[in-house]
Motif scaffolding. Structure first.
Motif, PDB file in Angstrom:
ATOM      1  N   LYS A 191     -16.504   0.916   2.405  1.00  0.00           N
ATOM      2  CA  LYS A 191     -16.029   1.556   1.181  1.00  0.00           C
ATOM      3  C   LYS A 191     -16.691   0.890  -0.011  1.00  0.00           C
ATOM      4  N   ASN A 192     -17.450   1.680  -0.772  1.00  0.00           N
ATOM      5  CA  ASN A 192     -18.177   1.185  -1.949  1.00  0.00           C
ATOM      6  C   ASN A 192     -19.040  -0.010  -1.578  1.00  0.00           C
TER       7      ASN A 192
ATOM      8  N   CYS B  98      -2.252  -7.616  -4.235  1.00  0.00           N
ATOM      9  CA  CYS B  98      -2.367  -6.842  -2.992  1.00  0.00           C
ATOM     10  C   CYS B  98      -1.506  -5.585  -3.021  1.00  0.00           C
ATOM     11  N   GLY B  99      -1.356  -5.012  -4.179  1.00  0.00           N
ATOM     12  CA  GLY B  99      -0.646  -3.737  -4.299  1.00  0.00           C
ATOM     13  C   GLY B  99      -1.525  -2.604  -3.815  1.00  0.00           C
ATOM     14  N   SER B 100      -1.044  -1.372  -3.935  1.00  0.00           N
ATOM     15  CA  SER B 100      -1.767  -0.215  -3.388  1.00  0.00           C
ATOM     16  C   SER B 100      -3.163  -0.073  -3.991  1.00  0.00           C
ATOM     17  N   GLY B 101      -3.335  -0.398  -5.252  1.00  0.00           N
ATOM     18  CA  GLY B 101      -4.652  -0.296  -5.884  1.00  0.00           C
ATOM     19  C   GLY B 101      -5.506  -1.541  -5.702  1.00  0.00           C
ATOM     20  N   ASP B 102      -4.963  -2.565  -5.079  1.00  0.00           N
ATOM     21  CA  ASP B 102      -5.670  -3.838  -4.928  1.00  0.00           C
ATOM     22  C   ASP B 102      -6.345  -4.001  -3.573  1.00  0.00           C
TER      23      ASP B 102
ATOM     24  N   PHE C 126       3.742   1.416  -1.721  1.00  0.00           N
ATOM     25  CA  PHE C 126       4.541   1.273  -2.935  1.00  0.00           C
ATOM     26  C   PHE C 126       5.903   0.638  -2.718  1.00  0.00           C
TER      27      PHE C 126
ATOM     28  N   ASN D 141      -5.769  -9.525  -6.594  1.00  0.00           N
ATOM     29  CA  ASN D 141      -4.583  -9.472  -7.455  1.00  0.00           C
ATOM     30  C   ASN D 141      -3.307  -9.675  -6.638  1.00  0.00           C
TER      31      ASN D 141
ATOM     32  N   CYS E 164      -7.930  -7.824  -0.057  1.00  0.00           N
ATOM     33  CA  CYS E 164      -7.362  -7.326  -1.308  1.00  0.00           C
ATOM     34  C   CYS E 164      -7.487  -8.406  -2.380  1.00  0.00           C
TER      35      CYS E 164
ATOM     36  N   LEU F 106      -9.073  -3.523  -1.105  1.00  0.00           N
ATOM     37  CA  LEU F 106     -10.491  -3.205  -1.289  1.00  0.00           C
ATOM     38  C   LEU F 106     -11.115  -2.564  -0.059  1.00  0.00           C
TER      39      LEU F 106
ATOM     40  N   LYS G 250       0.826  -1.200   0.000  1.00  0.00           N
ATOM     41  CA  LYS G 250       0.000   0.000   0.000  1.00  0.00           C
ATOM     42  C   LYS G 250       0.863   1.253   0.000  1.00  0.00           C
TER      43      LYS G 250
END
Length: 174
Positions: A69-70, A55-59, A11, A53, A51, A61, A9
């Motif tokens: 969230k959403n 589990c990177g910063s964009g993964d 980077f 994929n 998370c 959830l 998260k």
């Protein structure tokens, strides 16, 4: 334990260590599903997340520090040491691999989740049979079916009772 590496998260390169095997979860398209993950004693105060994929910063959830969230919400039961993520409004694209993670220094602890979705089909004119067994002393008692989650008012709002005369009536098989 297995290891999985990817961007974190923040980077930086991060590896996660799998604590248990794959947890299989099945949900229905258009509904919601709960994904529950346990963790060991001592991690109660640590951040948990779901998370996909790598589990990177964009993964990531949802996290316990941002519990809604959403279409995702998360709850951490620290007494039982289980955190549960609810995924609402499921679509076919939601099927696949997820990871439950616990953020720790160094290698995060994770559990692999495989989410399978089942399509919900509707058939006009289709009927369903529901059997509700009862003890013989209730043979002459009123039977009924109702909707909702309030048993106290169920009989007043009953959809069908054993004394109604309509299609789909309850048949007393005693």
């Amino acid at each position: 334990p297995k290891q999985r590496c990817g961007a974190s998260k923040t980077f930086a390169l991060k590896c996660v260590t799998s604590a248990v095997g794959v947890i299989h979860v099945t949900g229905y398209v258009g509904s919601a599903v709960n994904v529950s993950c346990s963790y060991d004693e001592g991690y109660e105060s640590y951040e948990k997340y779901l998370c996909n994929n790598d589990c990177g910063s964009g993964d990531v959830l949802i996290t316990t520090s941002n519990s809604s969230k959403n279409k995702y919400s998360i709850h951490d039961d620290k007494t039982a040491r289980i955190f549960t993520t609810t995924i609402s409004d499921l679509h076919s694209v939601d099927a696949g691999k997820y990871w439950c993670g616990v953020t720790i220094t160094g290698k995060d602890i994770y559990t692999e989740i495989e989410l399978k979705l089942v399509p919900v089909q509707s058939y006009e004119g289709y009927s369903e049979s529901v059997s509700c067994p009862y003890e013989s002393q209730y043979q002459n008692s009123l039977k009924y079916i109702c909707r909702g989650n309030r048993p106290s008012t169920c009989l007043q709002q009953a959809l069908i009772t054993s004394d109604t005369k309509q299609n789909g009536r309850i048949y007393d098989c005693a």
